[in-house]
Design a protein around this motif. Sequence first.
Motif, PDB file in Angstrom:
ATOM      1  N   TYR A 195      52.341  39.548  35.438  1.00 26.87           N
ATOM      2  CA  TYR A 195      51.783  38.470  34.612  1.00 26.87           C
ATOM      3  C   TYR A 195      50.642  38.978  33.731  1.00 26.87           C
ATOM      4  O   TYR A 195      50.557  38.645  32.548  1.00 26.87           O
ATOM      5  CB  TYR A 195      51.286  37.347  35.519  1.00 26.87           C
ATOM      6  N   PHE A 196      49.780  39.816  34.303  1.00 30.95           N
ATOM      7  CA  PHE A 196      48.641  40.337  33.547  1.00 30.95           C
ATOM      8  C   PHE A 196      49.067  41.322  32.462  1.00 30.95           C
ATOM      9  O   PHE A 196      48.403  41.453  31.435  1.00 30.95           O
ATOM     10  CB  PHE A 196      47.656  41.034  34.492  1.00 30.95           C
ATOM     11  N   SER A 197      50.149  42.032  32.678  1.00 24.95           N
ATOM     12  CA  SER A 197      50.569  43.066  31.729  1.00 24.95           C
ATOM     13  C   SER A 197      51.421  42.525  30.580  1.00 24.95           C
ATOM     14  O   SER A 197      51.676  43.240  29.610  1.00 24.95           O
ATOM     15  CB  SER A 197      51.361  44.162  32.458  1.00 24.95           C
ATOM     16  N   ALA A 198      51.840  41.275  30.670  1.00 21.19           N
ATOM     17  CA  ALA A 198      52.760  40.713  29.680  1.00 21.19           C
ATOM     18  C   ALA A 198      52.199  40.614  28.256  1.00 21.19           C
ATOM     19  O   ALA A 198      52.891  40.965  27.295  1.00 21.19           O
ATOM     20  CB  ALA A 198      53.254  39.345  30.143  1.00 21.19           C
ATOM     21  N   PRO A 199      50.966  40.122  28.068  1.00 25.13           N
ATOM     22  CA  PRO A 199      50.450  39.968  26.696  1.00 25.13           C
ATOM     23  C   PRO A 199      50.292  41.308  25.978  1.00 25.13           C
ATOM     24  O   PRO A 199      49.970  42.317  26.599  1.00 25.13           O
ATOM     25  CB  PRO A 199      49.084  39.295  26.911  1.00 25.13           C
ATOM     26  N   LYS A 200      50.484  41.303  24.652  1.00 21.09           N
ATOM     27  CA  LYS A 200      50.321  42.521  23.869  1.00 21.09           C
ATOM     28  C   LYS A 200      48.856  42.845  23.624  1.00 21.09           C
ATOM     29  O   LYS A 200      48.478  44.014  23.515  1.00 21.09           O
ATOM     30  CB  LYS A 200      51.056  42.366  22.529  1.00 21.09           C
ATOM     31  N   GLN A 201      48.017  41.802  23.530  1.00 17.11           N
ATOM     32  CA  GLN A 201      46.606  41.999  23.234  1.00 17.11           C
ATOM     33  C   GLN A 201      45.790  42.232  24.500  1.00 17.11           C
ATOM     34  O   GLN A 201      45.939  41.515  25.492  1.00 17.11           O
ATOM     35  CB  GLN A 201      46.047  40.771  22.496  1.00 17.11           C
ATOM     36  N   SER A 202      44.919  43.244  24.451  1.00 18.28           N
ATOM     37  CA  SER A 202      44.082  43.566  25.607  1.00 18.28           C
ATOM     38  C   SER A 202      43.185  42.395  25.994  1.00 18.28           C
ATOM     39  O   SER A 202      42.987  42.107  27.172  1.00 18.28           O
ATOM     40  CB  SER A 202      43.222  44.795  25.300  1.00 18.28           C
ATOM     41  N   LYS A 203      42.646  41.690  24.989  1.00 16.03           N
ATOM     42  CA  LYS A 203      41.742  40.571  25.270  1.00 16.03           C
ATOM     43  C   LYS A 203      42.456  39.451  26.017  1.00 16.03           C
ATOM     44  O   LYS A 203      41.863  38.798  26.882  1.00 16.03           O
ATOM     45  CB  LYS A 203      41.140  40.036  23.971  1.00 16.03           C
ATOM     46  N   THR A 204      43.722  39.226  25.687  1.00 11.24           N
ATOM     47  CA  THR A 204      44.496  38.202  26.392  1.00 11.24           C
ATOM     48  C   THR A 204      44.722  38.617  27.839  1.00 11.24           C
ATOM     49  O   THR A 204      44.648  37.788  28.756  1.00 11.24           O
ATOM     50  CB  THR A 204      45.852  37.972  25.700  1.00 11.24           C
ATOM     51  N   ARG A 205      44.994  39.897  28.065  1.00  9.37           N
ATOM     52  CA  ARG A 205      45.169  40.389  29.434  1.00  9.37           C
ATOM     53  C   ARG A 205      43.869  40.226  30.226  1.00  9.37           C
ATOM     54  O   ARG A 205      43.894  39.829  31.394  1.00  9.37           O
ATOM     55  CB  ARG A 205      45.610  41.860  29.409  1.00  9.37           C
ATOM     56  N   GLU A 206      42.744  40.533  29.592  1.00  6.96           N
ATOM     57  CA  GLU A 206      41.445  40.389  30.253  1.00  6.96           C
ATOM     58  C   GLU A 206      41.185  38.934  30.629  1.00  6.96           C
ATOM     59  O   GLU A 206      40.691  38.642  31.729  1.00  6.96           O
ATOM     60  CB  GLU A 206      40.333  40.898  29.330  1.00  6.96           C
ATOM     61  N   THR A 207      41.507  38.008  29.719  1.00  4.91           N
ATOM     62  CA  THR A 207      41.293  36.578  29.977  1.00  4.91           C
ATOM     63  C   THR A 207      42.133  36.104  31.153  1.00  4.91           C
ATOM     64  O   THR A 207      41.667  35.342  32.006  1.00  4.91           O
ATOM     65  CB  THR A 207      41.641  35.753  28.725  1.00  4.91           C
ATOM     66  N   ARG A 208      43.378  36.552  31.209  1.00  2.00           N
ATOM     67  CA  ARG A 208      44.248  36.167  32.329  1.00  2.00           C
ATOM     68  C   ARG A 208      43.656  36.642  33.656  1.00  2.00           C
ATOM     69  O   ARG A 208      43.659  35.904  34.650  1.00  2.00           O
ATOM     70  CB  ARG A 208      45.647  36.754  32.137  1.00  2.00           C
ATOM     71  N   ILE A 209      43.164  37.859  33.671  1.00  2.00           N
ATOM     72  CA  ILE A 209      42.584  38.415  34.897  1.00  2.00           C
ATOM     73  C   ILE A 209      41.360  37.621  35.319  1.00  2.00           C
ATOM     74  O   ILE A 209      41.191  37.290  36.495  1.00  2.00           O
ATOM     75  CB  ILE A 209      42.226  39.901  34.701  1.00  2.00           C
ATOM     76  N   GLU A 210      40.503  37.297  34.364  1.00  2.00           N
ATOM     77  CA  GLU A 210      39.303  36.512  34.663  1.00  2.00           C
ATOM     78  C   GLU A 210      39.674  35.138  35.205  1.00  2.00           C
ATOM     79  O   GLU A 210      39.067  34.646  36.161  1.00  2.00           O
ATOM     80  CB  GLU A 210      38.447  36.365  33.407  1.00  2.00           C
ATOM     81  N   ASN A 211      40.691  34.496  34.610  1.00  2.00           N
ATOM     82  CA  ASN A 211      41.096  33.152  35.034  1.00  2.00           C
ATOM     83  C   ASN A 211      41.679  33.131  36.434  1.00  2.00           C
ATOM     84  O   ASN A 211      41.529  32.139  37.166  1.00  2.00           O
ATOM     85  CB  ASN A 211      42.120  32.580  34.049  1.00  2.00           C
ATOM     86  N   TYR A 212      42.352  34.212  36.826  1.00  2.00           N
ATOM     87  CA  TYR A 212      43.013  34.239  38.133  1.00  2.00           C
ATOM     88  C   TYR A 212      42.201  34.956  39.212  1.00  2.00           C
ATOM     89  O   TYR A 212      42.636  35.025  40.358  1.00  2.00           O
ATOM     90  CB  TYR A 212      44.402  34.873  38.007  1.00  2.00           C
ATOM     91  N   THR A 213      41.026  35.463  38.855  1.00  2.00           N
ATOM     92  CA  THR A 213      40.170  36.131  39.842  1.00  2.00           C
ATOM     93  C   THR A 213      39.822  35.226  41.023  1.00  2.00           C
ATOM     94  O   THR A 213      39.914  35.655  42.189  1.00  2.00           O
ATOM     95  CB  THR A 213      38.894  36.670  39.170  1.00  2.00           C
ATOM     96  N   PRO A 214      39.412  33.951  40.800  1.00  2.00           N
ATOM     97  CA  PRO A 214      39.104  33.075  41.941  1.00  2.00           C
ATOM     98  C   PRO A 214      40.282  32.899  42.886  1.00  2.00           C
ATOM     99  O   PRO A 214      40.118  32.855  44.111  1.00  2.00           O
ATOM    100  CB  PRO A 214      38.716  31.749  41.272  1.00  2.00           C
ATOM    101  N   ARG A 215      41.485  32.813  42.321  1.00  2.00           N
ATOM    102  CA  ARG A 215      42.690  32.644  43.144  1.00  2.00           C
ATOM    103  C   ARG A 215      42.925  33.879  44.011  1.00  2.00           C
ATOM    104  O   ARG A 215      43.262  33.757  45.202  1.00  2.00           O
ATOM    105  CB  ARG A 215      43.909  32.389  42.242  1.00  2.00           C
ATOM    106  N   ILE A 216      42.737  35.064  43.431  1.00  2.00           N
ATOM    107  CA  ILE A 216      42.919  36.307  44.192  1.00  2.00           C
ATOM    108  C   ILE A 216      41.879  36.406  45.295  1.00  2.00           C
ATOM    109  O   ILE A 216      42.186  36.779  46.436  1.00  2.00           O
ATOM    110  CB  ILE A 216      42.835  37.526  43.260  1.00  2.00           C
ATOM    111  N   LEU A 217      40.635  36.080  44.963  1.00  2.00           N
ATOM    112  CA  LEU A 217      39.557  36.127  45.960  1.00  2.00           C
ATOM    113  C   LEU A 217      39.813  35.155  47.109  1.00  2.00           C
ATOM    114  O   LEU A 217      39.348  35.374  48.228  1.00  2.00           O
ATOM    115  CB  LEU A 217      38.216  35.803  45.291  1.00  2.00           C
ATOM    116  N   ASP A 218      40.572  34.098  46.813  1.00  2.00           N
ATOM    117  CA  ASP A 218      40.902  33.105  47.840  1.00  2.00           C
ATOM    118  C   ASP A 218      42.144  33.500  48.629  1.00  2.00           C
ATOM    119  O   ASP A 218      42.588  32.764  49.511  1.00  2.00           O
ATOM    120  CB  ASP A 218      41.119  31.740  47.168  1.00  2.00           C
TER     121      ASP A 218
END
Length: 216
Positions: free
Chosen positions: A163-186
């Motif tokens: 899911y994180f690797s799908a976007p072409k833009q690095s900034k979009t990948r970074e945003t996805r990671i930031e948004n899903y960080t709480p879920r991973i931590l949980d």
Amino acid sequence: MNSNVDEFISNATKWQPEIEQLRLLLLDCGLTEEFKWRNPCYTFQGNNVVLIGSFKEYCALSFFKGSLLQDSNGLLSKPGENSQAMRFLKFTNLQEIIEQQSIIKAYIYEAIEIEKAGLKVIFKSNTALELVEELQIALDKNPSLKTAFKALTPGRQRAYNLYFSAPKQSKTRETRIENYTPRILDGKGFNDCICGLSKKMPNCDGSHKYIRGENK
């Protein structure tokens, strides 16, 4: 100069003079200053080249493709045992940076030439999972996130990485990671239910959409 980096430096409680000096060296080498992963990041034609990091014992310049650098001075370190791409230079005082600025610039210019040549790190095929670059950096920067991600099942790790690797833009990948960080931590997987309404626990079957629709 990036205003977010200005703020980062002004709020720094440690290594402020060292970070300022490293910043000047990087800008003098012609790199573009951005702010990623909550740290100053320097790019060449949109490609990440080096990141300034602040740690307890030292500050550092982390090269995204550091494993491709010749490192004739033997100064580069690996951020982790399994790190295949990133390498960093660490500094413990301002004078050290000033005295070695010609050497530091040589490393920076070599990293720029690597980008100009379009060289890529060839990852070993025997690794269990080749993480997208932005995710690997996020894990290296956040030990808690790294621990939580490693605790996930291989399938859940692969789902996030895909899911994180799908976007072409690095900034979009970074945003996805930031948004899903709480879920991973949980401890939740990408497809896990987080509202408790699913009839196919622990997977999400979309039940929350229908229930919420009925309550409107």
